[in-house]
Motif scaffolding. Structure first.
Motif, PDB file in Angstrom:
ATOM      1  N   UNK A  33      -2.838   2.921   7.199  1.00 48.55           N
ATOM      2  CA  UNK A  33      -1.536   2.519   7.711  1.00 48.55           C
ATOM      3  C   UNK A  33      -0.513   3.589   7.408  1.00 48.55           C
ATOM      4  N   UNK A  34       0.569   3.513   8.107  1.00 43.76           N
ATOM      5  CA  UNK A  34       1.645   4.468   7.957  1.00 43.76           C
ATOM      6  C   UNK A  34       2.346   4.208   6.616  1.00 43.76           C
ATOM      7  N   UNK A  35       2.493   5.218   5.741  1.00 44.03           N
ATOM      8  CA  UNK A  35       3.113   4.973   4.438  1.00 44.03           C
ATOM      9  C   UNK A  35       4.640   4.907   4.461  1.00 44.03           C
ATOM     10  N   UNK A  36       5.263   5.157   5.592  1.00 42.21           N
ATOM     11  CA  UNK A  36       6.727   5.153   5.636  1.00 42.21           C
ATOM     12  C   UNK A  36       7.359   3.825   5.227  1.00 42.21           C
ATOM     13  N   UNK A  37       6.817   2.656   5.624  1.00 38.92           N
ATOM     14  CA  UNK A  37       7.418   1.393   5.136  1.00 38.92           C
ATOM     15  C   UNK A  37       7.359   1.256   3.612  1.00 38.92           C
ATOM     16  N   UNK A  38       6.324   1.799   2.992  1.00 36.95           N
ATOM     17  CA  UNK A  38       6.236   1.763   1.532  1.00 36.95           C
ATOM     18  C   UNK A  38       7.317   2.643   0.921  1.00 36.95           C
ATOM     19  N   UNK A  39       7.491   3.846   1.458  1.00 42.42           N
ATOM     20  CA  UNK A  39       8.506   4.760   0.944  1.00 42.42           C
ATOM     21  C   UNK A  39       9.916   4.233   1.179  1.00 42.42           C
ATOM     22  N   UNK A  40      10.104   3.474   2.259  1.00 44.86           N
ATOM     23  CA  UNK A  40      11.424   2.924   2.568  1.00 44.86           C
ATOM     24  C   UNK A  40      11.731   1.665   1.750  1.00 44.86           C
ATOM     25  N   UNK A  41      10.738   1.144   1.015  1.00 43.62           N
ATOM     26  CA  UNK A  41      10.958  -0.057   0.215  1.00 43.62           C
ATOM     27  C   UNK A  41      10.752  -1.340   0.992  1.00 43.62           C
ATOM     28  N   UNK A  42      10.119  -1.271   2.156  1.00 45.45           N
ATOM     29  CA  UNK A  42       9.883  -2.458   2.980  1.00 45.45           C
ATOM     30  C   UNK A  42       8.558  -3.135   2.653  1.00 45.45           C
ATOM     31  N   UNK A  43       7.732  -2.480   1.844  1.00 45.42           N
ATOM     32  CA  UNK A  43       6.410  -2.997   1.544  1.00 45.42           C
ATOM     33  C   UNK A  43       6.169  -2.890   0.042  1.00 45.42           C
ATOM     34  N   UNK A  44       5.385  -3.820  -0.485  1.00 47.37           N
ATOM     35  CA  UNK A  44       5.014  -3.799  -1.901  1.00 47.37           C
ATOM     36  C   UNK A  44       3.496  -3.911  -1.995  1.00 47.37           C
ATOM     37  N   UNK A  45       2.917  -3.241  -2.994  1.00 49.17           N
ATOM     38  CA  UNK A  45       1.476  -3.273  -3.224  1.00 49.17           C
ATOM     39  C   UNK A  45       1.232  -3.889  -4.589  1.00 49.17           C
ATOM     40  N   UNK A  46       0.330  -4.865  -4.643  1.00 45.37           N
ATOM     41  CA  UNK A  46      -0.004  -5.541  -5.895  1.00 45.37           C
ATOM     42  C   UNK A  46      -1.497  -5.381  -6.138  1.00 45.37           C
ATOM     43  N   UNK A  47      -1.851  -4.993  -7.352  1.00 42.96           N
ATOM     44  CA  UNK A  47      -3.259  -4.837  -7.728  1.00 42.96           C
ATOM     45  C   UNK A  47      -3.795  -6.169  -8.218  1.00 42.96           C
TER      46      UNK A  47
END
Length: 91
Positions: A33-47
């Motif tokens: 997936x495109x990492x831009x939403x993560x860098x923009x703070x629109x996405x969160x990743x949980x382990x």
């Protein structure tokens, strides 16, 4: 977000690229997936760890963060860029 997924489906009849024959993307167990939403703070990743296996859960943040568009995230998001900031830990 779903419209920008890469390699979510690869036909069995499509020959793999020579360097990608054993890549997770080609086995059907991963997506790109495109990492831009993560860098923009629109996405969160949980382990999440289950039975010795590590899984990653992706959350898309709602437009309004006042609680009117869903439940708050109860787990701490994973910072994938912490290894590059030079500190011993990231809060």
């Amino acid at each position: 977000m779903l419209s920008s997924l890469e390699n979510a489906y690869v036909a069995l009849t499509e020959p793999p690229t020579p360097s990608m024959d054993e890549n997770w993307l080609m086995t059907g167990r991963a997506i790109a997936l495109n990492p831009l939403p993560l860098y923009a703070g629109w996405m969160a990743i949980v382990r999440e760890d289950f039975d010795g296996q590590t899984y990653w859960r992706l959350y898309l943040k709602a437009r309004f963060q006042d609680g009117s568009q869903g439940a708050p995230l109860m787990q701490h998001p994973w910072n994938l860029n912490a290894r590059y900031d030079g500190g011993p830990f990231q809060l």
